[in-house]
Design an enzyme around this catalytic site. Structure first.
Site, PDB file in Angstrom:
ATOM      1  N   THR A  60       0.864  -1.169   0.036  1.00  0.00           N
ATOM      2  CA  THR A  60      -0.046   0.201   0.007  1.00  0.00           C
ATOM      3  C   THR A  60       0.973   1.181   0.155  1.00  0.00           C
ATOM      4  O   THR A  60       0.841   1.941   1.000  1.00  0.00           O
ATOM      5  CB  THR A  60      -0.980  -0.022   1.276  1.00  0.00           C
ATOM      6  N   HIS A  77      19.873  -7.587  16.925  1.00  0.00           N
ATOM      7  CA  HIS A  77      19.237  -8.766  16.350  1.00  0.00           C
ATOM      8  C   HIS A  77      19.224 -10.116  16.446  1.00  0.00           C
ATOM      9  O   HIS A  77      18.701 -11.067  15.847  1.00  0.00           O
ATOM     10  CB  HIS A  77      18.921  -8.273  14.858  1.00  0.00           C
ATOM     11  N   GLU A 119       1.550   8.351   6.561  1.00  0.00           N
ATOM     12  CA  GLU A 119       0.720   8.195   5.352  1.00  0.00           C
ATOM     13  C   GLU A 119      -0.753   8.501   5.606  1.00  0.00           C
ATOM     14  O   GLU A 119      -1.484   9.271   4.892  1.00  0.00           O
ATOM     15  CB  GLU A 119       0.855   6.752   4.705  1.00  0.00           C
ATOM     16  N   ASP A 136      15.073   5.300  19.233  1.00  0.00           N
ATOM     17  CA  ASP A 136      14.925   3.659  19.015  1.00  0.00           C
ATOM     18  C   ASP A 136      15.795   2.931  19.976  1.00  0.00           C
ATOM     19  O   ASP A 136      15.216   2.780  21.379  1.00  0.00           O
ATOM     20  CB  ASP A 136      15.393   3.519  17.715  1.00  0.00           C
ATOM     21  N   GLU A 155       8.268  -2.179  12.980  1.00  0.00           N
ATOM     22  CA  GLU A 155       9.727  -1.010  12.493  1.00  0.00           C
ATOM     23  C   GLU A 155      10.692  -2.204  12.059  1.00  0.00           C
ATOM     24  O   GLU A 155      11.122  -1.844  10.996  1.00  0.00           O
ATOM     25  CB  GLU A 155      10.132  -0.696  13.695  1.00  0.00           C
ATOM     26  N   GLU A 156      10.778  -3.425  12.488  1.00  0.00           N
ATOM     27  CA  GLU A 156      11.867  -4.215  12.034  1.00  0.00           C
ATOM     28  C   GLU A 156      11.505  -4.675  10.828  1.00  0.00           C
ATOM     29  O   GLU A 156      12.263  -5.283   9.928  1.00  0.00           O
ATOM     30  CB  GLU A 156      11.997  -5.515  13.095  1.00  0.00           C
ATOM     31  N   LEU A 210      -0.374   5.001   0.862  1.00  0.00           N
ATOM     32  CA  LEU A 210      -1.531   5.051   1.592  1.00  0.00           C
ATOM     33  C   LEU A 210      -1.469   4.107   2.692  1.00  0.00           C
ATOM     34  O   LEU A 210      -0.610   3.374   3.010  1.00  0.00           O
ATOM     35  CB  LEU A 210      -2.609   4.265   0.665  1.00  0.00           C
TER      36      LEU A 210
END
Lengths: 741, 741
Positions: A263, A551, A433, A450, A421-422, A266
């Protein structure tokens, strides 16, 4: 008789005077006394209250927050993630220390996961299809955290599924140049490339490989890049230190664009039009999978062919050959292929942002937004929960002050706890948006925290140069962790400084030229003045690319409390510094944003640009005069606005004057957005996120490099075009600072 | 004794009271009396002053302005144009009735002209190359005006040069369907098509022809469309009436996009990057030339082939055949070709906008912009000098009031005298490209008065529905020309009305869904609330497409003063109406912009859309629920904002509250801009300028029509996508009206 008259006159005069005094001072002038709001409109930051707020910020609370947040893994859209949503809502709706309002906003977003029933496999298979080696599917457990069933198997999000095999080659970081060089040594068709993290974006390592017929890519973190070469988990790596253990694997999103992929532009609501999956661009089209360096060692040190260049060599105690292709004759893997069986799948899932607000008392229609993402890959104690635990302590203290009626900010404060976010800054991007116009028109600044703490040596700040001064002010009033007589500012200037023509020696603040965290949609898409804060390690003493558990399944409370910030004093210092910036932005009568500092950065960028490519451009009939003139205009306009501010008595003049000036300051960065002509979310002409090593305008510098490399007329036309786009944007920003009419 | 005491007490009390009264009311409280600016910030429109201003507007001055402006032709960038620049500057810099400041801004713009040394020729040539007929190269002179050497030969700006010939065919209006129909009757390869003005854009008549191999196109104005069929200049047309004489030719720009063609999205300054001419899109690639209907008559009535359809028939007293191709056997032109020798050339020339400002006293950083283009094709008495002469009278009266210290508007007023509009809205578009951010962030509204008067029956207003109310208010206070007891409003409602669910019977205001004048970049590119005003003829009594001298050499002072507005009372009424709207927008404490009226228009559009294509879309699995929900959200939010306004005491509350609400009103239209994802200047999702006959959302309706016509999946995907884009934009606009946090 005369005496009586005198006494009478005297008494009369005395009574009259008494009457006048009573009438003038004693009785409220109902009609002429100023309206109550007259004082309110000139409300400014209250330093005493700010100090009180800072003294309330408690390291033990932050520690407790972290413990709670990292009990279980909380990857986006999992049960663990929903737990954190509930936690945020509970804290922000607390009757004593919550915010005015808090709620969740859901988006249906396109995510990628490994198949729990069919784990991804990386094996070495001989010509008879016998499996000679299987890489670890999971990271080794040192504490109970790694045993949690919700630890997601290491994988590359958005790697397609696929089953491929071929001769192994080593391709350094997998940059365009790395593959190009390798392709001149070997025929890469049908091979599997092993690359190391760093140097190029994750997805790029696969995208760059495709033109050469490579079938699949492996990625690992080399001990030279993450561990100063250390490799042994017996006594060198975690759990004995902060270094990455041999089976540790960095997860990550392998997409080149941010935001929900189905998207673009949007908000990803249920009924939103979604593009066909086949039309997604910027994700790998061949399988890619990350593995631990213990397995990489087993593979790389068996490679045949010639030694790779010196700067391709890593930390293993063997020579890195680039492959025959494949393994060397003397290897027990000789003639064998590396096989990748990847079963990742994509699906649309509900991800939530949690939003909280404190409504401003004077200018509720001006927002300062503070954001942190909430989702992690595994336990995420550093990334992102160090930031989440800081944010929760900030909202607790500020919320309490509001609930107790002690304080209400002049401007509204919005807290954003972003989801997903990852997977590509999805939660924050969908938010921008959806509320595009509202945010563009009302947001004074965006502060991103963050990772709050990945080391305890120094503050690291990235942001628009106009925010430099308020960050310095905040840093000066906070004690540096572990240094009783030094402020955060003092420590910072020790570690990273520059000489400003105006300010002399000052700490070095970096720029937001990347897409690495949730500031990206605010900076590049909306053009909002932004800041990213973090505490980090001493880069002069340690060469690690990022904190080694990044991570991996080792980013746990245990890791953080033992090796990153014992005592949580650094978390506390970040909370105070970020909190002070936040309150100053929300409370100052005049926004603490400095245009002349912006001019200084533009002049530095320009100077570098001219040095590096003014002549090359002129040789192609492209003059940089328009940019020179534009930067000069910007400087003149900034000086003028500074002068207007200095010569004003803002607290006593009409509030519409300070509002006018504040609007000029707020909207300055909007002017740097390129015209809405180009289908790219990255519109800020100054900070456009391009990977370029030049300390200059990234977009222009990158176009220049491309043109020099390809030599094509169309590439030079693009450079010429960018010169016009940039100079007109900079002139536009200058116009914002001039007298409004 | 007691008596003395009583008298003493009584006198003491009296003196005390006197003292109290003196002290309370008689002496200024220096510390507590409100600051001077407190009154200023609640400054509102002064109806008395407005009436005074209106009474000053003088029809004779307007007439004199027109006479001066139309002495000589003033096509863009000619000597005549420069004269008008000087005139504007002189008036706006006048010490007694000028503006605060006035200056010029130059752009280097890509224009197209006929070659004065090689006039364009249209001839009929027989197979031996003998010229049997030559169309007139110039329009016939009836007054000295037409004899001016600076009357530019009729031509199609941006038609390429070329020399072509072929059999003639008649293609009605030259729409896509017209050529398609004709191609099914004839092989059009190598032909010359003659078309009539109307029905399709000018450039489209050539662009639509190309796929069929047509070599060149002629255009003429049919007497049925412009003259109610009248044709004779002996007693029927000008100079005997306002009708178009037989040799009259409408000039015009034949480009499909507006703004300077070489510098899209950038201001056309000297050093701006220019795209290669070959990369320009949207202009004809085959020669096209306009001719008078006397020549068209000679050609069309000789055509062979069958009669064209009934609705292709025009006003000539012959049957319009569509061609053999070519002339019929009985014609003296039989077997002959029509030949076009076009020598147009393009060049970059300096065009100026003249800008003038009156600085606002309370909110100088809020602009009301009033614009009119200054350049004409020939003398331009109606187009545009009727508007220019009105603008000059407005600026004279307002300027005088300011210079005399009687008045200064609350907000700043900017006057824009645009250059090169006739070549594609170039001056205004370059202005919006150069000052993009500044204008977006500060402009409350844009008022366009291009042609002020083309008839004297009724006002014609196009604009965002939020401005309906202020236009009604203004129209009610101005006397209608030629009707002593009726207002402009009263006349208007007679000629063109609708029934509003809320207001009952009211005049009908149209929408700015076109690109026909300088409002286009403000509406479609910047998303600024805009208005276009004009007085026009009674369309129930006359069918002419536009005033018959439009873009011809007959649009002169003589024409206007004899046949359009004798006495100039209509010009005066337009000046007063537009002036009243301008002053109300600039002076009202609360912007006179009504959100609920906007909701009403959206609901009407939605209702039409649902009626026409909800089911068709559902059949393709595209639901219109998101748009329904969005329009409902918009209505709720508008009602809420109205309620907030009604329950406020804006003149007595903090000025930051009315500023907050005014910002919400000002920025409403910005929210309707589609995300910056599409390389089109037309971004307003509600009014997107598409030629569509449906009274509904133009962009969506047009996409629907395309999809129904082509049936392709990609076309339906585009419809689906637009539903999402529109519903999110409308929701975004709704968000702007809700509580700010």
């Amino acid at each position: 008789m005369i005496k009586t008259v005198f006494i009478g006159l005297f008494c009369g005069a005395a009574i009259l005077t008494a009457g006048i005094l009573i009438g003038h001072y004693g009785i409220e002038k109902s009609s002429d006394s100023e309206p109550a709001w007259v004082k309110d409109v000139s409300k400014d930051v209250d330093e005493r209250l700010l100090e009180e707020f800072l003294s309330e910020v408690d390291n033990v609370n932050i520690k407790d927050n972290l413990r709670e947040l990292t009990k279980v893994p909380h990857m986006a859209t999992t049960v663990g993630d929903e737990k954190t949503v509930q936690l945020m809502l509970k804290r922000w709706q607390d009757p004593e220390s919550g915010l005015d309002q808090a709620w969740r906003e859901e988006y249906m977003v396109y995510l990628s996961f490994p198949d729990p029933d069919k784990p991804n496999k990386v094996t070495v298979v001989n010509p008879s299809n016998t499996v000679l080696h299987t890489a670890r599917e999971k990271e080794k457990a040192y504490t109970s955290d790694q045993k949690d069933p919700d630890v997601v198997q290491p994988y590359a999000a958005y790697s397609p599924a696929g089953q491929v095999q071929g001769k192994l080659v080593y391709a350094n970081y997998g940059t365009v140049n790395d593959y190009k060089w390798l392709s001149q040594k070997l025929n890469l068709t049908g091979t599997i490339a092993i690359t190391r993290y760093g140097g190029a974006g994750r997805g790029a390592k696969a995208i760059n490989a495709v033109p050469y017929g490579i079938l699949g890519v492996l990625v690992y973190t080399d001990p030279l890049d993450i561990n100063e070469g250390l490799m042994s988990d017996i006594n060198e790596t975690y759990p004995h230190s902060w270094y990455m253990p041999p089976s540790g694997v960095e997860r990550g999103a392998y997409a080149s664009t941010y935001g929900d992929l189905l998207t673009p532009y949007l908000a990803a609501k249920e009924e939103t039009y979604r593009i066909p999956e086949k039309d997604i661009t910027g994700i790998p089209t061949i399988p890619i999978q990350p593995i631990g360096f213990e397995d990489a060692y087993i593979l790389i040190c068996e490679l045949g062919g010639d030694p790779a260049p010196q700067f391709w060599q890593g930390g293993f105690n063997c020579t890195y050959n680039y492959g025959g292709p494949g393994f060397r004759p003397s290897s027990h893997f000789y003639n064998s292929d590396v096989k990748m069986d990847i079963f990742n799948y994509c699906e649309v899932k509900n991800s939530s942002n949690v939003m909280g607000v404190i409504k401003g008392s004077v200018e509720p229609d001006r927002y300062v937004i503070y954001g942190n993402h909430r989702d992690s890959w595994v336990h995420g104690a550093i990334d992102p929960s160090s930031g989440t635990s800081v944010m929760l302590e900030l909202t607790r203290v500020l919320g309490k002050m509001v609930k107790q009626g002690k304080w209400r900010p002049r401007r509204s404060i919005v807290f954003g706890s972003w989801g997903a976010e990852e997977f590509g800054l999805i939660g924050s991007t969908e938010y921008t948006e959806q509320y595009f116009t509202k945010l563009s028109e009302r947001t004074v600044a965006y502060i991103n925290v963050d990772i709050a703490v990945q080391g305890n040596a120094t503050l690291r700040a990235l942001g628009m140069p106009s925010l430099q001064n308020v960050v310095f002010t905040a840093a000066k009033q906070v004690k540096a962790p572990g240094a009783d007589s030094m402020s955060v500012y003092d420590k910072w200037i020790q570690h990273s400084n520059r000489t400003s023509p105006v300010h002399g020696l000052i700490p070095r603040m970096g720029y937001l030229t990347g897409e690495g965290s949730d500031y990206a949609p605010f900076v590049h898409y909306l053009g909002i003045t932004s800041l990213d804060l973090m505490y980090t390690y001493d880069r002069s003493k340690t060469k690690v690319r990022i904190y080694p558990a990044y991570h991996t399944a080792y980013d746990t409370f245990d890791y953080s409390s033992n090796y990153v910030d014992p005592g949580f004093y650094t978390h506390q210092a970040v909370a105070k510094t970020a909190g002070s910036v936040l309150v100053r932005l929300a409370d100052s009568l005049l926004l603490p944003m400095n245009c002349s500092d912006y001019a200084e950065s533009l002049e530095a960028y320009l100077s570098e640009a001219l040095k590096h490519y003014e002549d090359s451009l002129l040789a192609m009939n492209i003059s940089m005069e328009p940019i020179k003139r534009a930067v000069a205009s910007f400087r003149i306009a900034a000086t003028h606005l500074d002068q207007v501010i200095r010569s004003s008595d803002l607290a006593n003049e009409t509030p519409l004057k300070v509002r006018k000036i504040n609007d000029q300051l707020m909207l300055l960065d909007r002017a740097f957005l390129r015209p809405p002509a180009f289908p790219s979310k990255n519109r800020h002409v100054i900070w456009a996120p391009i990977e370029i090593s030049l300390s200059s305008f990234p977009g222009l510098s990158s176009a220049y490099v491309s043109a020099m490399s390809s030599g094509q007329a169309s590439a030079w036309a693009q450079v010429h075009h960018l010169v016009s786009v940039m100079s007109q944007a900079i002139e536009g920003a200058a116009h914002m600072m001039l007298d409004v009419i």
